[in-house]
Design a protein around this motif. Structure first.
Motif, PDB file in Angstrom:
ATOM      1  N   ASP A 211       0.947  -1.201  -0.095  1.00 19.70           N
ATOM      2  CA  ASP A 211      -0.039  -0.148   0.077  1.00 19.70           C
ATOM      3  C   ASP A 211       0.917   1.049  -0.036  1.00 19.70           C
ATOM      4  OD1 ASP A 211      -1.995   1.660   0.226  1.00 19.70           O
ATOM      5  OD2 ASP A 211      -2.548   1.522   2.156  1.00 19.70           O
ATOM      6  N   LEU A 212       1.169   1.716  -1.259  1.00 18.00           N
ATOM      7  CA  LEU A 212       2.361   2.833  -1.322  1.00 18.00           C
ATOM      8  C   LEU A 212       1.337   4.054  -1.521  1.00 18.00           C
ATOM      9  CD1 LEU A 212       4.817   1.608  -3.962  1.00 18.00           C
ATOM     10  CD2 LEU A 212       5.212   1.923  -1.340  1.00 18.00           C
ATOM     11  N   ASP A 213       2.005   4.895  -0.573  1.00 22.61           N
ATOM     12  CA  ASP A 213       1.058   6.368  -1.090  1.00 22.61           C
ATOM     13  C   ASP A 213       1.973   6.878  -1.987  1.00 22.61           C
ATOM     14  OD1 ASP A 213       0.542   9.127  -0.870  1.00 22.61           O
ATOM     15  OD2 ASP A 213       0.652   9.267   1.426  1.00 22.61           O
ATOM     16  N   LYS A 214       1.427   7.462  -3.196  1.00 21.80           N
ATOM     17  CA  LYS A 214       2.007   7.688  -4.296  1.00 21.80           C
ATOM     18  C   LYS A 214       2.533   9.029  -4.088  1.00 21.80           C
ATOM     19  CE  LYS A 214      -0.930   7.137  -7.654  1.00 21.80           C
ATOM     20  NZ  LYS A 214      -1.221   7.093  -9.240  1.00 21.80           N
ATOM     21  N   ASN A 215       1.732   9.959  -3.641  1.00 16.58           N
ATOM     22  CA  ASN A 215       2.137  11.265  -3.420  1.00 16.58           C
ATOM     23  C   ASN A 215       3.359  11.607  -2.380  1.00 16.58           C
ATOM     24  OD1 ASN A 215      -0.035  12.302  -4.885  1.00 16.58           O
ATOM     25  ND2 ASN A 215      -1.361  12.584  -3.250  1.00 16.58           N
ATOM     26  N   LYS A 216       3.364  10.890  -1.413  1.00 16.73           N
ATOM     27  CA  LYS A 216       4.575  10.958  -0.524  1.00 16.73           C
ATOM     28  C   LYS A 216       5.869  10.483  -0.973  1.00 16.73           C
ATOM     29  CE  LYS A 216       5.999   9.162   4.189  1.00 16.73           C
ATOM     30  NZ  LYS A 216       7.377   8.986   3.670  1.00 16.73           N
ATOM     31  N   TYR A 217       5.498   8.976  -2.034  1.00 17.94           N
ATOM     32  CA  TYR A 217       6.745   8.390  -2.504  1.00 17.94           C
ATOM     33  C   TYR A 217       7.337   9.479  -3.491  1.00 17.94           C
ATOM     34  CZ  TYR A 217       9.384   4.849  -5.421  1.00 17.94           C
ATOM     35  OH  TYR A 217      10.407   4.139  -6.101  1.00 17.94           O
TER      36      TYR A 217
END
Length: 377
Positions: A211-217
């Motif tokens: 469950d990756l947070d794209k914006n944070k990544y």
């Protein structure tokens, strides 16, 4: 290590397994070897209609294999995969050649809201927002209140008087509350495939990793690039990305050094001349500040032009010296100006010589006339 009796027992047990089960185990093993990624998914609570739609949506992306937990466990053991702890409750297998993160995101996006059933565990805090409902006044008010929902009647309509959390995450939902939530069209549940774990090249990927947070990544990646750039610049480590900056800085530093050290080159001559001119003007201003008469009617039209002329003359002399050493260090406009000055000086010199020659000739004629006069008395 297994004892001889355990091996014999295992062989005997294998011989007792029905053929259809052995075929099922072999199919699971073949699928695991065929696909790059496989995973264990939870299947409880998914209606047959929704499952059929999910299979259709995942066509050409992933393959779902339904099987008994015992057969899945057996296939894992035969492949020496120590991941049996993920096999629990109603389980299925999913196989794909897609990126595991992409598959997880796709399954999460395909989940649909669903009503919660009595006795189910709240997956998250269940909140009923304040505001009007579509219900007319009647027994519904009492039913809502008995379920713990603050309801009342305003302007001939049933309203929720205040926002309230009617069930916290992990709590069991009662029959009354489940019924009222469904009538209010509040659907706390999500129907979809829940991934317990995905496996790629022997690596176990659980939901908290997938469950990756794209914006944070993206933000972290941008910050890392900026820090790497700043580090390379600060320690003067050249790369193809920052070499242009280094060259620009080196050129600027070299040019500043040439200007400050008064080194005559074609690139800094204009700056040196501007500097000389500026210093001349600064000198004139300082003289005017020291002697107020320099700006009075006496010297306004005479003294200041002389200072400016002197500064200009010094600049031209400097350019002449530089041009004698290296004509390429002076631009064409300045050479033209210097040429005009040289021609003017040459004309003035030739004029002076002609006047002197005429005066000498006249003196000779006068001496000859004087001699004749004395001869003939």
């Amino acid at each position: 290590m297994e004892t001889e009796s355990q091996v014999v027992s295992e062989v005997h047990h294998t011989m007792q397994i029905p053929q259809w089960k052995r075929d099922e185990i072999e199919e699971i093993k073949n699928l695991i070897n065929k696909y790059k990624v496989f995973g264990i998914i939870a299947m409880r609570g998914i209606p047959a209609k929704q499952l059929q739609k999910m299979r259709k949506d995942l066509k050409n992306i992933a393959y779902i294999k339904m099987s008994r937990n015992s057969l899945i466990d057996r296939a894992f053991k035969e492949l020496n995969l120590k991941i049996n702890n993920y096999i629990q409750d109603q389980t299925a297998l999913i196989f794909t050649n897609e990126n595991p993160f992409k598959l997880y995101k796709l399954l999460e996006e395909n989940k649909t809201p669903a009503p919660i059933k009595a006795g189910a565990i709240a997956p998250k805090d269940i909140v009923v927002e304040s505001g009007p409902t579509s219900f007319p006044p009647g027994p519904i008010v009492g039913d809502l209140q008995s379920a713990g929902i603050p309801a009342g009647i305003e302007s001939g309509k049933v309203v929720i008087r205040e926002t309230k959390t009617v069930a916290k995450s992990g709590e069991v939902v009662s029959q009354k509350l489940a019924d009222m939530l469904t009538r209010l069209e509040i659907y706390p549940m999500e129907i979809g495939l829940d991934i317990r774990a995905l496996f790629e090249n022997g690596v176990v990927l659980e939901p908290d990793i997938l469950d990756l947070d794209k914006n944070k990544y993206r933000s972290d990646f941008t910050t890392a690039v900026q820090k790497a750039w700043n580090l390379s610049v600060n320690i003067n480590y050249p790369t193809k990305y920052n070499i242009t900056l280094f060259l620009q800085k080196a050129y600027t530093d070299a040019r500043n050094l040439a200007v400050n050290a008064t080194i005559y080159t074609s690139s800094v001559m204009p700056t040196l001349l501007e500097k000389a001119h500026s210093q001349g003007m600064s000198l004139a201003r300082r003289l005017m500040e020291k002697d107020i008469r320099a700006v009075s009617g006496i010297y306004t039209s005479s003294f200041l032009p002389v200072l400016l002329s002197t500064a200009h003359s010094h600049c031209m002399s400097l350019a002449s010296i530089v041009m004698e050493k290296d004509i390429n260090s002076v631009d064409e406009d300045l050479i033209e100006k210097l040429g005009k000055v040289t021609i003017k000086e040459k004309i003035e010199t030739e004029t002076e010589i002609e006047i002197k020659e005429e005066e000498t000739e006249k003196e000779k004629e006068e001496e000859a006339a004087s001699g004749l006069s004395s001869l003939f008395g």
